[in-house]
Structures are given as C-alpha cells and as structure tokens.
Design an enzyme around this catalytic site. Structure first.
Site, short mmCIF file in Angstrom:
data_model
loop_
_atom_site.label_atom_id
_atom_site.label_comp_id
_atom_site.label_asym_id
_atom_site.label_seq_id
_atom_site.Cartn_x
_atom_site.Cartn_y
_atom_site.Cartn_z
N ASP A 157 29.90 2.29 -9.99
CA ASP A 157 28.90 2.45 -8.79
C ASP A 157 27.87 3.20 -9.14
O ASP A 157 28.00 4.46 -9.09
CB ASP A 157 29.53 2.65 -7.56
N ASP A 362 20.51 -0.60 -8.29
CA ASP A 362 22.08 -0.36 -7.79
C ASP A 362 22.98 -1.10 -8.28
O ASP A 362 22.67 -2.52 -7.83
CB ASP A 362 22.07 -0.27 -6.17
#
Ligand SMILES: *[C@@H]1O[C@H](CO)[C@@H](O)[C@H](O)[C@H]1NC(C)=O
Ligand SMILES: *[C@@H]1O[C@H](CO)[C@@H](O)[C@H](O)[C@H]1NC(C)=O
Ligand SMILES: *[C@@H]1O[C@H](CO)[C@@H](O)[C@H](O)[C@H]1NC(C)=O
Ligand SMILES: *[C@@H]1O[C@H](CO)[C@@H](O)[C@H](O)[C@H]1NC(C)=O
Length: 484
Positions: A157, A362
């Site tokens: 992440d 992201d």
C-alpha cells in the site's frame, strides 16, 4: 485493560493546503488515433495462474512477485468463495463499495478536523463489522519475518506507512488469515520497543498513535482505517527478509494484538508511504528510496514489486515531479496532473480544475477519482468514442458501462494523462475498463460530487505500467507494458 486505554482523543490541527501551480505545457504529440482493439476474452480473467516472476535479487535490484488477492495465483484463491472469474456482480459491487470507503477515509485524513475516536470504548463500540474488506481490490507480496523467517502475505500500500501483521497470542482478536499467524515468542530476533524511546514517540501522526503498555512499559501502536477497521498492538523490531540476500535487522513494525476488518485473508499490510516509518524510509540506506512495481493486467497473471534501481524496464520511463499536497497529506505521493486526453484529444477542462484539488497516486485505490468537471468531460468523450456499442446498467460508482456480449473483439478509446511538466502518459489498454463480465465492461473512472475532491490515480489505471518511484529524486515515472 491499561494496554488499550492509552489512546486518547486526538484533535487534528487544521492545515493549509499547498496548491500546486501548474505550468502551461506544450500540446501533446499528435498521432492519428490511439483506439485500442482487443479480444473480449483477453479482458476477462482466466481460471488458471500464469506466474511471470518469482521473488529474487538480481545484481542490481530486489524483485518480489505481486499477486492479485482474489486471482488464481493467490494463496487465498481456493478457500475464497468469491472469485473474479465468475463475473459475479455482487462481488464487484462489494469491491467498488470498499473502494468508496477507502477514498472517504483518504478524504477524512486530509480535509476535516477529526476527533479520532480511538479509545478503548470507541474501539469496542465501533459499528458491527461491515463485512467488507477494504483491501479486496488490492495486490499483495510475500515477505519473511522473524528468525527463523516466517512467510507472510501482506497487502502492499503506497497510501499508508506502518507495516503490521497479526501477532499471537492475539490478545484481543485476530481475523482469519491464510498463513499461520506470526508468533513473536518463536522468533529469536523479536524485540519490543520501550515506550520512552524516541522511536516510539516518532510514531505519532494523524493515523498512527502510540502509547505505553502499563505492564511492560513497552511501546504500543494503534492504527485505524477509514471504515472503522483497525490494528492495535506492540510496536516492535524484527528481522525482515525480502529475499535471501536482502535482510533487514531491526525493522520497525506493528505486531497486532487486536485487528479487525480490513485485510481478511492476508496477514497484514506493507506500508510504502512517504513517512519515516514506511518500508521505503526504513530501507533507504540500501535502496535509496527507489522502488517500482507493475500490476498485472488480470488477476490470473502476476506482476512485480522491485526495490532498488536497475530492476526491469528502466528504458522508456517518463518521469514527472513528485509533489506533496499538504502537511497532512505528506505520506501520499502527489503528482501534478493537469489534463486528460481521449484518443489524443485534450479534454476541454482547465488545468486549474485538476491542480486546485491536487492529485495523488495510490496503489490501494481501485478506480481513479477525478474532480466532477473533469470526470464529466472524460465520460462524454469516452461515450462519444463508444457510440457504436450498446450501453448497459451502471454498477456502483461506475456509470459508463457497455455490453460486449456477442463481440469477439472490441475497440475503445485510448486515454492519456498529462502532467504539469509536459509529460504525457498513455494508459495501457488494461487500464481503462473495469470488466465485470463480457456483458458489463465499464469506464474505470469516477467523479467526485464537485471539484474540491482530491484526484486519485487508482490501481486499474496503473495496470501493466512500470510505476517507478524515485523518492530521493522527487519524481515518479511511468513506462509502458512491463508485466503481462
Ligand atoms: C473472513 O474470512 C472468514 C473465513 O474465511 C469468513 O468466515 C469471514 O466471513 C470473512 N470476513 C470478511 C469480512 O470477509
Ligand atoms: C512485548 O510487550 C507485550 C506487552 O505490550 C508483552 O505482552 C510481551 O510479552 C512483550 N514481548 C517481549 C518479547 O518482550
Ligand atoms: C523523519 O526523519 C527525519 C530525519 O531523521 C527527521 O528530520 C524528520 O523530522 C522525521 N519526521 C518525522 C515525522 O518523524
Ligand atoms: C447483453 O447483450 C446480449 C446480446 O445482445 C443480451 O442477450 C443480454 O441480455 C445483454 N445483457 C445485459 C446485461 O444487458
């Protein structure tokens, strides 16, 4: 339970948003057209895994295999009831709903004054588990932790910093994971941190909190995600093994004793954000804050996550400036998106629409989000290019969907991002549609309610591109088709 009562309400300070000023850049290079023609079957995931990479270190870089959580390459696949191969629209609706929850949580981290309800009572009165796993549209890698090293599959992440895994004895609670839960008492290299250490204090930020265990004066962390999921436990040091030659002693991580919600199946999270505590920062001496990854085109192939320069396709990388949107957004990778083109035609949207809200990239967000005005223009241009196809029902946040059943091949417009420094990046054909089934393939973009929402370049749009993060050089690069 003094262990958990250390968390107090945290009032976040208001902050000033730094507004990126976009430069006026030259017209993109004009080509006749960039329409993609692909076989419908190639858009659908296969039922067998075709792995393309195995974790290894070449003489220059360290390469880990990246696997889609619910694809046939995943260790979670067999046990998982849901499968992308079925084209089950309930399953996809759930992924998209989770994606909304993630985007809401990013917004709440950036935009609002929040009273973090991170106290024992709040943790125990959280709304009943939503039954959703925020990470389900995500990708994971396997790393080794402890001595001897235990293999753990972690969601990677770029939108968060702390790496954590569930730990025995799961003092409060652990969710079900596929691999055995990490047991620090079986590791010779595990060490708690003292709560008076500077490292413990360094933890504190908008989303990570620290405290002191009353029993052992060791450092306790707590991290909470937007939908009410969280991990609380010991902030500790441990040996991290990426590959047999890349071993990091004293890697700081969260050993979660109370974990709920998000990452069902996977053992936890690998934080690749920009703050000090992230893997990128902790390995800076070796990799100099340089990493890259490629997300595969479908869940039946694998990609790679590479640390250090010199991995994979270093050729043809186009770099754009890495920015920081604001102090509070400092763990996100900001980019200066200023325009979008469809089949080489620039959308009629002022660059200020993009630059005033700012854009991040992201790995954990699935669908790219745009300011309302920009999304409307994109959707109109895309629909215009698709007018020969039959539209079908929307799904969740995706409102531009087509029924491709009966077609062997389909053609759809190419899409490119333009950045303030003049760089234009063509998305891969795999990075344009979100395919539920052959009768429902949707434009994989969504608009915010208005133009104030943060732009987010999601992981569908990153598919097959080599995404190069040169954090020390303050730039992010894109190279075409570096994985299947
Ligand atoms: C987590 O996995 C367990 C076991 O596979 C399952 O029973 C449970 O419903 C899952 N929870 C969520 C939130 O998906
Ligand atoms: C680490 O601290 C916890 C309390 O937060 C304690 O239960 C555990 O035994 C400690 N582990 C070691 C190896 O010291
Ligand atoms: C991160 O580390 C740098 C260098 O050690 C330090 O200057 C900075 O204050 C740290 N930031 C945080 C948020 O701890
Ligand atoms: C898609 O088109 C096919 C063939 O025209 C039709 O049979 C089917 O019902 C359509 N499906 C949807 C979801 O619109």
């Amino acid at each position: 339970m003094g262990f958990f009562s250390v968390f107090v309400f945290l009032i976040l300070c208001s902050f000033e948003k730094d507004i990126a000023v976009a430069a006026i850049s030259p017209e993109p290079h004009l080509l006749p057209h960039t329409t993609h023609t692909v076989e419908v079957n190639s858009l659908l995931p296969a039922t067998t895994c075709n792995p393309s990479t195995k974790g290894h270190t070449n003489n220059k870089a360290t390469i880990l295999e990246v696997v889609h959580k619910h694809g046939p390459c995943s260790i979670f696949h067999k046990s998982s009831k849901t499968s992308t191969t079925k084209g089950d629209d309930k399953y996809h609706a759930q992924i998209l709903k989770q994606d909304e929850a993630r985007v809401n949580s990013i917004h709440s981290r950036l935009n609002y004054r929040i009273h973090h309800p991170f106290t024992q009572s709040a943790a125990t009165t959280l709304p009943a588990k939503s039954g959703l796993l925020l990470g389900s549209g995500n990708y994971f890698v396997t790393v080794g932790l402890g001595t001897p090293a235990k293999q753990l599959s972690l969601v990677f992440d770029t939108g968060s910093d702390l790496t954590w895994t569930q730990c025995r004895p799961c003092l409060r609670s652990c969710y079900t994971q596929s691999e055995p839960i990490f047991d620090p008492s079986l590791s010779a290299s595990y060490k708690n941190l003292s709560c008076t250490s500077a490292t413990c204090t360094k933890l504190s930020s908008a989303v990570i909190q620290h405290g002191c265990s009353s029993a052992s004066s060791s450092c306790v962390y707590g991290i909470r995600y937007g939908d009410g999921s969280f991990s609380i436990g010991d902030f500790a040091k441990e040996k991290l093994t990426l590959t047999s030659t890349d071993v990091f002693e004293g890697f700081l991580f969260g050993c979660g004793q109370e974990n709920e919600g998000l990452f069902n199946g996977s053992a936890g999270l690998l934080g690749l954000g920009r703050n000090n505590i992230s893997l990128v920062e902790q390995t800076a001496m070796k990799y100099n804050r340089f990493f890259s990854y490629c997300l595969p085109s479908t869940s039946s192939s694998t990609g790679h996550l590479t640390f250090g320069k010199g991995g994979g396709s270093a050729n043809g990388v186009k770099f754009t400036k890495l920015t920081t949107l604001s102090k509070r957004a400092s763990s996100f990778y900001g980019l200066g998106l200023t325009g979008i083109s469809v089949n080489r035609r620039q959308l009629p949207v002022a660059s200020s629409v993009f630059s005033s809200s700012g854009t991040i990239i992201d790995s954990g967000t699935v669908i790219t989000r745009l300011p309302a005005t920009a999304y409307r223009a994109l959707r109109d241009a895309f629909r215009e290019g698709m007018k020969n196809y039959k539209m079908t029902t929307s799904i969740s946040l995706l409102d531009t969907c087509y029924n491709f059943s009966g077609y062997k091949t389909v053609s759809y417009p190419g899409i490119a991002f333009r950045f303030g420094d003049g760089v234009t990046v063509d998305l891969d054909p795999a990075g344009i549609l979100y395919v539920v089934s052959s009768s429902q393939a949707c434009l994989a973009f969504a608009g915010h309610k208005d133009d104030t929402g943060l732009g987010i370049i999601g992981n569908v749009q990153q598919k097959r591109l080599e995404m190069v993060y040169d954090v020390a050089g303050k730039k992010v690069g894109f190279a075409p088709a570096s994985c299947p």
